[in-house]
Design a protein around this motif. Structure first.
Motif, short mmCIF file in Angstrom:
data_model
loop_
_atom_site.label_atom_id
_atom_site.label_comp_id
_atom_site.label_asym_id
_atom_site.label_seq_id
_atom_site.Cartn_x
_atom_site.Cartn_y
_atom_site.Cartn_z
N MET A 193 0.76 -0.62 0.45
CA MET A 193 -0.11 -0.16 0.26
C MET A 193 0.87 1.13 -0.41
N LYS A 194 0.31 2.33 -0.36
CA LYS A 194 1.52 3.24 -0.91
C LYS A 194 1.27 4.05 0.35
N THR A 195 2.21 4.98 0.96
CA THR A 195 2.13 5.26 1.92
C THR A 195 2.14 7.00 1.37
N GLU A 196 1.98 7.80 3.26
CA GLU A 196 1.50 9.32 3.20
C GLU A 196 3.46 10.22 1.98
N GLY A 197 3.31 11.11 1.30
CA GLY A 197 4.70 11.12 0.51
C GLY A 197 4.81 10.59 -0.64
N TRP A 198 4.02 9.26 -1.36
CA TRP A 198 5.02 8.50 -2.02
C TRP A 198 5.20 9.51 -3.16
N ARG A 199 3.80 10.69 -3.67
CA ARG A 199 3.66 10.75 -5.07
C ARG A 199 5.18 11.79 -5.39
N GLY A 200 5.28 12.42 -4.20
CA GLY A 200 7.12 12.83 -3.87
C GLY A 200 8.30 12.71 -3.78
N ARG A 201 8.39 11.05 -3.24
CA ARG A 201 9.39 10.42 -2.95
C ARG A 201 9.79 10.00 -4.42
N ASN B 42 20.01 -1.75 -11.79
CA ASN B 42 19.57 -0.64 -12.69
C ASN B 42 19.06 -1.69 -13.90
N ASP B 43 18.33 -2.62 -13.49
CA ASP B 43 17.43 -4.01 -14.62
C ASP B 43 15.88 -3.34 -14.84
N CYS B 44 15.19 -3.94 -15.59
CA CYS B 44 13.76 -3.98 -15.50
C CYS B 44 13.23 -3.95 -14.10
N PHE B 45 13.59 -5.24 -13.21
CA PHE B 45 12.61 -5.71 -12.20
C PHE B 45 13.31 -4.79 -11.01
N THR B 46 14.96 -4.63 -11.16
CA THR B 46 15.60 -4.07 -9.48
C THR B 46 14.87 -2.37 -9.78
N PHE B 47 14.90 -2.11 -11.18
CA PHE B 47 14.26 -0.47 -11.45
C PHE B 47 12.59 -0.37 -10.51
N ALA B 48 11.99 -1.57 -11.04
CA ALA B 48 10.67 -1.63 -10.21
C ALA B 48 9.91 -1.82 -8.85
N GLU C 201 9.42 0.98 -3.72
CA GLU C 201 10.05 0.78 -2.26
C GLU C 201 9.25 2.74 -2.51
N GLN C 202 9.57 3.11 -2.98
CA GLN C 202 9.55 4.87 -3.15
C GLN C 202 8.06 4.63 -2.67
N MET C 203 7.44 4.34 -3.06
CA MET C 203 5.54 4.15 -2.90
C MET C 203 5.74 3.60 -1.82
N THR C 204 5.89 2.78 -1.49
CA THR C 204 5.41 1.71 0.08
C THR C 204 6.44 1.43 1.20
N ALA D 157 4.15 -7.75 -7.90
CA ALA D 157 3.33 -7.26 -8.00
C ALA D 157 2.17 -7.56 -6.75
N GLU D 158 2.23 -9.00 -6.21
CA GLU D 158 1.63 -9.77 -5.52
C GLU D 158 1.86 -9.77 -4.23
N ALA D 159 3.35 -9.39 -4.19
CA ALA D 159 4.31 -9.41 -2.92
C ALA D 159 3.54 -8.24 -2.34
N LEU D 160 3.40 -7.63 -2.48
CA LEU D 160 3.10 -5.98 -2.38
C LEU D 160 1.08 -5.96 -2.23
N GLY D 161 0.03 -6.68 -2.55
CA GLY D 161 -1.50 -6.48 -2.65
C GLY D 161 -1.49 -5.61 -4.18
N GLY D 162 -1.06 -5.90 -4.97
CA GLY D 162 -0.66 -5.96 -6.09
C GLY D 162 -2.42 -5.85 -6.50
N GLU D 163 -2.69 -4.63 -7.33
CA GLU D 163 -4.23 -4.93 -7.80
C GLU D 163 -3.87 -4.68 -9.39
N GLU D 164 -4.61 -5.23 -10.66
CA GLU D 164 -4.34 -5.06 -11.63
C GLU D 164 -5.57 -4.29 -12.13
#
Length: 148
Positions: free
Chosen positions: A1-9, A27-33, A38-41, A80-87
């Motif tokens: 779940m995104k935490t407060e201030g995620w957009r700025g981070r 810094n490949d596709c999966f480490t970048f994602a 991590e910045q959002m959650t 995505a599932e690891a952090l409760g991502g929703e399609e």
């Protein structure tokens, strides 16, 4: 779940990575994602995966094969599932996407069928690591997307 201030981070993260070149496991596709998530959650999805460091496309494929059968779609879904991502079907800023693009590293492009992950930005642009820093792909073919 995104935490407060995620957009700025997340915006600061993108600016910090703008000139960071593609590098396997750094810094490949999966480490970048994962780093973007991590910045959002404030939690990295990699901690839920039993990934080992790799330095080549072959090493990356071996890790993906071990974790999810070598399928990019299954790997993205597992992250995505690891952090409760929703399609989602209309990705917005901060959503993780699985996309098909032409400007992938030649070897990785062949190995992964031109499919990679990226971070949805604004106005149809999706950011992903490239040889000289972030590449902003305009309206790529998005296969799937997840809201974190």
């Amino acid at each position: 779940m995104k935490t407060e201030g995620w957009r700025g981070r997340l915006q600061k993260f993108l600016w910090k990575r703008i000139d960071t070149p593609f590098e396997w496991f750094e810094n490949d596709c999966f480490t970048f994602a994962g780093d973007a998530v991590e910045q959002m959650t404030e939690e990295h999805p990699g901690k839920y995966l039993d990934a080992r460091p790799y330095k080549t496309s072959r090493g990356a494929f071996k890790q993906m094969k071990k974790l999810c059968g070598g399928n990019m779609d299954a790997m993205a879904e597992k992250m995505a599932e690891a952090l409760g991502g929703e399609e989602v079907y209309d990705p917005q800023f901060g959503d993780i996407v699985l996309m098909r693009i032409e400007n992938l590293d030649e070897k990785a492009g062949r190995m992964f069928g031109g499919v990679t992950t990226g971070l949805m930005c604004n106005e149809g642009y999706v950011a992903s690591p490239g040889a000289n820093g972030l590449v902003f792909n305009l309206n790529p073919l998005i296969i799937r997307a997840w809201k974190i």
